[in-house]
Design an enzyme around this catalytic site. Sequence first.
Site, PDB file in Angstrom:
ATOM      1  N   LYS A 175      -6.806   1.390  -3.738  1.00 58.83           N
ATOM      2  CA  LYS A 175      -6.461   0.886  -2.403  1.00 58.83           C
ATOM      3  C   LYS A 175      -6.618   1.995  -1.368  1.00 58.83           C
ATOM      4  O   LYS A 175      -7.079   1.753  -0.246  1.00 58.83           O
ATOM      5  CB  LYS A 175      -5.029   0.337  -2.395  1.00 58.83           C
ATOM      6  CG  LYS A 175      -4.559  -0.206  -1.046  1.00 58.83           C
ATOM      7  CD  LYS A 175      -5.171  -1.555  -0.679  1.00 58.83           C
ATOM      8  CE  LYS A 175      -4.874  -1.971   0.737  1.00 58.83           C
ATOM      9  NZ  LYS A 175      -4.098  -3.166   0.893  1.00 58.83           N
TER      10      LYS A 175
ATOM     11  N   LYS B  83      -0.526   4.483   9.663  1.00 54.76           N
ATOM     12  CA  LYS B  83       0.213   4.602   8.403  1.00 54.76           C
ATOM     13  C   LYS B  83      -0.727   4.761   7.194  1.00 54.76           C
ATOM     14  O   LYS B  83      -0.552   5.660   6.374  1.00 54.76           O
ATOM     15  CB  LYS B  83       1.075   3.346   8.215  1.00 54.76           C
ATOM     16  CG  LYS B  83       1.695   3.194   6.831  1.00 54.76           C
ATOM     17  CD  LYS B  83       2.466   1.882   6.669  1.00 54.76           C
ATOM     18  CE  LYS B  83       1.629   0.707   6.180  1.00 54.76           C
ATOM     19  NZ  LYS B  83       1.244   0.721   4.761  1.00 54.76           N
TER      20      LYS B  83
ATOM     21  N   THR C 102       0.858  -1.181   0.000  1.00 61.39           N
ATOM     22  CA  THR C 102       0.000   0.000   0.000  1.00 61.39           C
ATOM     23  C   THR C 102       0.896   1.232   0.000  1.00 61.39           C
ATOM     24  O   THR C 102       1.630   1.478   0.954  1.00 61.39           O
ATOM     25  CB  THR C 102      -0.907   0.001   1.245  1.00 61.39           C
ATOM     26  OG1 THR C 102      -1.754  -1.151   1.181  1.00 61.39           O
ATOM     27  CG2 THR C 102      -1.770   1.243   1.298  1.00 61.39           C
TER      28      THR C 102
END
Lengths: 296, 296
Positions: free
Chosen positions: A173, A241, A97
Amino acid sequence: MSKQCYGVVGLGAMGMGMAQSMVKEGLETWGCDLNPKALETFKAAGGKVAKDVHELVSKADVIFLVVVNAEQVEAVLFTSGAFEKIKAGAVVIVCSTVKPEYAESVGERLAKRNILMLDAPISGGAVKASQGQITVMASGPQEAFDKAQKGLDAVAAKVYCLGKEAGKGSGMKVVNQLLAGVHIAAAAEALAFGIRMGLDPEKVYEVITNAAGNSWMFENRVPHILANDYTPLSAVDIFVKDLNIVLDTARKVSFPAPLSAAAHQQFIHASGAGFGREDDSAVIKVFPGIKLPKGK
Amino acid sequence: MSKQCYGVVGLGAMGMGMAQSMVKEGLETWGCDLNPKALETFKAAGGKVAKDVHELVSKADVIFLVVVNAEQVEAVLFTSGAFEKIKAGAVVIVCSTVKPEYAESVGERLAKRNILMLDAPISGGAVKASQGQITVMASGPQEAFDKAQKGLDAVAAKVYCLGKEAGKGSGMKVVNQLLAGVHIAAAAEALAFGIRMGLDPEKVYEVITNAAGNSWMFENRVPHILANDYTPLSAVDIFVKDLNIVLDTARKVSFPAPLSAAAHQQFIHASGAGFGREDDSAVIKVFPGIKLPKGK
């Protein structure tokens, strides 16, 4: 076409399952990882172990990068010098990601040596990875999809083709992680509030999972809270994150994202309070004045 | 026990379906509403029309209140004086979304005349109401559930019994509306962001509804946006109101609810921008710099 050779860099929870799924399908699959235990496990499952990324990329025609984040992608591909050893015409599949703009930058650099790239974040978790049943959200040139097809078929239940340009896969994503992060924080807020009002948390779970307030994350994560089991399947710090990525990307295109920002603050709060390595459902621990379920 | 008689106050989208479901089950059902058209429709469906709330409560043993909000509950039950005409031992079922503390106050006042109450918010929408398939989140004394059972069976696919005390039913509804409101605002934020990044909104819908970012609301509301159809099934202003209730209730117990607060601001923004009476998915219109789908 001579026999294809596959490689997986990063044999963690996701990468190990993907690499083993390819071995099961009879594909020659090389793996590498810094963790010697992971290499042993992979070897025992019939995989071929590369001594480092240089060896792996010199063998493989299709390379899955299943590392944690953009920093690791950068280190593994470029800082290590492995980039120079990748076969011309090979396909690099970046599964981490990362920000869409970073995916674009990797694609541009690889293109200079005629290396194809798929910007291909994955979802589904470790169990689905071990079953060859993950979801891949991919963008890239058709030639890259074609060359990687056997590998993608081996690891994925579903491969979405989201366009030719690197960045689209990562963009999708980012959208998914936005929703996932907001929904976990919302599930925590709603359940904690229910407890605060004196509702039975088991009843809250039963009613909401049958009502319009349900989400995939509510249904999946609330049982961890009810069982008082915060063993990390995915940790609080992962959403610190991932919502960093969501909000950095949003700022870059001057897009306001107030729910993402509110959810991010909750995960940061949980991390700061010492729960960063617990399951992401531990974000419920930030709420004052409630007694969480003790489990059974 | 002599033959029971049922009443429904408020023959709107939900109340009409519920009243007709009881008629279909062969229950003697009286209806009243300020809208003469609704009364005609109900009469044509075999219902009995009361000329006002006073007449209705003097007939009915079990009274469903299906009005919009606490103000209407207060006006219909108390300000009108109907309270004095309710039969002793009757059951009043309050289906409106109200604050738990208000539900408690209604229960206390009804108890003074030995009238039973169910705090029984509903969900499911007009279609399910017309099919006798709504969900009821109810709390109240067992005697009230028992007396109202035939009516509840006629209108609901599922009746959750959440305890003896008034307030628990409304508390559960508040939890559901918190999630529903946050999820609609999150769906809008995620889809708008995807569009901003250049993703195809139809693809976003396809991928997310098969991924961990999915919610009941995402799956239900995003098609309105894709079709460019903001005909209100439930309006933006309903969530301005319902998140008012969530946040007022939270403040009352010193409970911080940052995601609810962020979602509330988005609905208030949409309402202030003139979209208050459009479908709640119109909350996506608050985002700058994007082209929304034009529909087909």
